[in-house]
Design an enzyme around this catalytic site. Structure first.
Site, mmCIF file in Angstrom:
data_model
loop_
_atom_site.group_PDB
_atom_site.id
_atom_site.type_symbol
_atom_site.label_atom_id
_atom_site.label_comp_id
_atom_site.label_asym_id
_atom_site.label_seq_id
_atom_site.Cartn_x
_atom_site.Cartn_y
_atom_site.Cartn_z
ATOM 1 N N SER A 283 0.810 -1.214 0.000
ATOM 2 C CA SER A 283 0.000 0.000 0.000
ATOM 3 C C SER A 283 0.849 1.272 0.000
ATOM 4 O O SER A 283 1.592 1.524 -0.935
ATOM 5 C CB SER A 283 -0.958 -0.051 1.197
ATOM 6 N N ASP A 294 10.579 4.808 -10.027
ATOM 7 C CA ASP A 294 10.168 5.346 -11.331
ATOM 8 C C ASP A 294 10.847 6.671 -11.656
ATOM 9 O O ASP A 294 11.106 6.977 -12.823
ATOM 10 C CB ASP A 294 8.646 5.531 -11.377
ATOM 11 N N LYS A 308 -0.748 -4.133 -3.043
ATOM 12 C CA LYS A 308 -2.014 -3.603 -2.554
ATOM 13 C C LYS A 308 -2.136 -2.168 -3.061
ATOM 14 O O LYS A 308 -1.581 -1.249 -2.483
ATOM 15 C CB LYS A 308 -2.054 -3.659 -1.027
#
Length: 519
Positions: A283, A294, A308
Site C-alpha cells: 500500500s 520510477d 495492494k
C-alpha cells in the site's frame, strides 16, 4: 438539433431506468430483512442480520472492501492516529504477570518513578497477576481518558512488599519510525513500520538527526510495512524528489484522476537512496517505493512487494461502524498499477498469494519470475525497464533464505520460550549489564550470550517437548538464536535502534543495500 435532443432523451430514459432498478433492489433487500425479522421460526438478532448482509455484499467485491464494527474501527485507527490515552509503558507478559520493559520517556509512568523491570500486580483494587486475565482485559484496565487516575500495585526487585503508584493517564505517542541510526560512516538507516498521522514528522526528525551526524546516503527500510495513509507516503516521497515530479496518481470509475506531485523543497534531494522491501511491503509503502524507483531517485532491494494498490474511502455508519469501500487504484509515476490481480469474491485465494509465491519459487529464485511484454514499463529519467502486474519488483533481488530459521528455532519462538527466557535473563541481570556496559557500542562489540541463557532455553523447550531432531539442527540454530537474543537484550536495556543495529548486521537484504552504497 434533433439528434442531440434524441440523445438527451435516451440518456435521461436510461438514467431513470437505472434509478428505478436501484430502488427496486433496495426495496427487495428491505422486504427480505423485514420478512426474516418478523416471520422466521426462531428469534434473530436484527443488528447482526444487517451486518451479515453488508458483509455478504462486500465479500463479492475486491479483497480490501470491508465492513468493520465500531470496536474494530477503534482498534484499526489507533496505530495510525499517532497516540492513545494510557499509562505509557512498553510491557510483556511473564508467568501471567505484566512486566515493564521500558516506561515511555517523559510519559506518565516514568514521571511517578516506575522503572524497567517493575511488575504490575494490581490495577486499582483488581489483581491482574497470576489470575489468567487476558491481555485485552489488562489493556482495558490500564487505558482510559487523559487526566483520569489509576493506582498501580508494583512489585520491584530488591524492595519488599507491593508499592503503590498513582498514575495520571495522558496521551501516549504511537511511533511508526521504528529505528534510525548511522549504520555505516556517512550512511543513515531509517525503518518505518507503517504510515500514520505522525509518520512524516517522525521521519523529518530522524533525518535531521542523521544529517547532524554526517549522513550523506540513506537506507530506507520498508520491509513488512503494511501501509497506511496515502498523504503520509506522498509527504515522505516528496522529501526525495524535484519540484513537479509525479509521486503517485489515483483513478477510479466514479473518482477522477488525482495527481500527487513533489513541491521541490525536500531535505534529501541529492544523497543516494536505497529502499528495502519484501513480500509484506504494501500500500502506502509501495507508493514511496514506486515513486523513488520510477523517478530514478534510488534503487530498490529485496523481493516483489505485496501488491495492494486499491484506495478505500471510509463510510461512517450511525453506530460507529464503518464500510471501507474501494473507489480507485494507485498508479506509480510510470503508469504501473500497484494492485495485483484478483478475482471478485476470491478472498481465500488472494490471502494465499504469498504462500503460493513461495511454492512457485518466486521468493527464493529470481529465474522463476517471468513477466509478459505487456507489463513492461520504463523509468522516467534513465528509461530503465521496470514491470507492472502487481507490486513493485526490486532492482536487486534478494532471495528468501528458507533455511535460516530451523524448525527447532521456529517452535521455540512459537511457544514463547525465547522471549520468556530473555525477559527473565534481563530481569535478573539488568543492573549488572548496565554497570558492565556503559554504552551500547561497548555492548555491541563485547557482549556474548551466556551459555546459562542458552541452557535455560533448551531446558524450557524440552519441558514443552520442543527439541532439536539432532545435533546438526542444534548447531544450525545457535548462531541466529544468539543473534536474536543479543538484539532482544539490547532492546530491553536501550531501545529499538539498538535492536536493529545488531539484527541488521546479519540481514541479507540490508547487506545488499549497503553494498550498493559502497564508495
Amino acid at each position: 438539433m434533433k439528434k442531440t435532443l434524441l440523445l438527451l432523451i435516451a440518456c435521461l430514459s436510461a438514467l431513470l431506468q437505472l434509478q428505478a432498478q436501484n430502488r427496486e433492489a433496495l426495496r427487495k433487500l428491505h422486504i427480505a430483512e423485514l420478512a426474516i425479522s418478523s416471520l422466521y421460526v426462531d428469534s434473530v438478532d436484527e443488528q447482526k442480520l444487517v451486518e451479515d448482509a453488508i458483509k455478504g455484499m462486500l465479500e463479492k467485491l475486491d479483497p480490501h472492501s470491508a465492513y468493520m464494527t465500531a470496536k474494530e474501527v477503534k482498534a484499526a485507527d489507533e496505530p495510525l492516529s499517532g497516540s492513545f490515552e494510557g499509562i505509557g509503558v512498553q510491557f510483556n507478559m511473564m508467568d501471567d504477570t505484566l512486566m515493564i520493559i521500558q516506561p515511555v520517556p517523559n510519559g506518565p509512568s516514568e514521571k511517578v518513578g516506575i522503572i524497567a523491570g517493575d511488575r504490575i500486580v494490581t490495577v486499582d483494587d483488581t489483581t491482574i497477576a497470576g489470575v489468567k486475565m487476558s491481555r485485552e482485559e489488562i489493556m482495558r484496565r490500564l487505558r482510559g481518558p487523559k487526566g483520569t487516575k489509576v493506582v498501580l500495585g508494583i512489585l520491584r526487585q530488591g524492595v519488599k512488599g507491593v508499592q503503590h503508584f498513582t498514575v495520571v493517564r495522558d496521551k501516549i505517542p504511537v511511533k511508526t519510525v521504528d529505528a534510525f541510526y548511522m549504520i555505516r560512516p556517512g550512511i543513515g538507516y531509517v525503518r518505518i513500520s507503517s504510515f500514520g498521522s505522525t509518520t512524516y514528522s517522525e521521519f523529518v526528525d530522524a533525518m535531521k538527526e542523521l544529517q547532524r551526524q554526517g549522513m550523506r546516503d540513506l537506507v530506507l527500510d520498508l520491509q513488512e510495512n503494511g501501509g497506511g495513509y496515502l498523504q503520509a507516503a506522498a509527504d515522505i516521497a516528496d522529501e526525495f524528489l524535484q519540484k513537479g515530479d509525479l509521486i503517485v496518481y489515483t483513478n477510479g470509475r466514479e473518482v477522477p484522476r488525482r495527481d500527487y506531485r513533489a513541491h521541490g523543497n525536500g531535505m534529501f534531494k541529492e544523497g543516494r537512496v536505497v529502499v528495502l522491501v519484501d513480500e509484506y511491503t504494501a500500500s502506502a509503502a509501495e507508493i514511496v517505493t514506486g515513486a523513488i524507483q520510477d523517478q530514478d531517485r534510488g534503487k530498490v532491494v529485496g523481493r516483489r512487494t505485496f501488491g495492494k494498490g486499491l484506495v478505500q474511502r471510509p463510510i461512517d455508519l450511525p453506530d460507529g461502524s464503518m464500510i471501507r469501500l474501494t473507489i480507485a487504484h494507485y498508479y506509480t509515476p510510470s503508469g504501473r498499477c500497484i494492485q495485483k490481480p484478483y478475482t471478485k469474491g476470491g478472498q481465500k485465494d488472494y490471502a494465499m498469494d504469498v504462500i503460493n509465491r513461495l511454492k512457485h519459487g518466486e521468493l527464493t529464485n529470481q529465474d522463476s519470475i517471468h513477466f509478459a511484454d505487456s507489463l513492461r514499463f520504463e523509468t522516467l529519467r534513465e528509461h530503465r525497464t521496470v514491470y507492472g502486474g502487481g507490486g513493485i519488483m526490486p532492482d536487486f533481488f534478494v532471495p528468501l533464505d528458507t533455511m535460516r530459521y530451523t524448525k527447532f528455532h521456529r517452535e521455540l519462538a512459537a511457544k514463547s520460550v525465547i522471549i520468556q527466557q530473555n525477559l527473565r535473563y534481563v530481569d535478573n541481570n539488568r543492573k549488572k549489564l548496565k554497570k558492565q556496559y556503559k554504552d551500547f557500542e561497548t555492548f555491541k562489540q563485547q557482549f556474548e550470550v551466556p551459555q546459562t541463557l542458552i541452557d535455560n532455553i533448551l531446558k524450557e523447550g524440552e519441558k514443552l517437548n520442543v527439541k532439536p531432531k539432532d545435533d546438526a539442527e542444534l548447531q544450525q540454530t545457535m548462531p541466529l538464536l544468539c543473534l536474536q537474543l543479543k538484539a532482544l537484550i539490547a532492546r530491553d536495556i536501550w531501545d529499538m535502534n539498538e535492536y536493529y543495529s545488531i539484527f541488521n548486521e546479519q540481514s541479507d537484504i540490508v547487506k545488499q543495500g549497503l553494498k550498493l552504497l559502497e564508495p
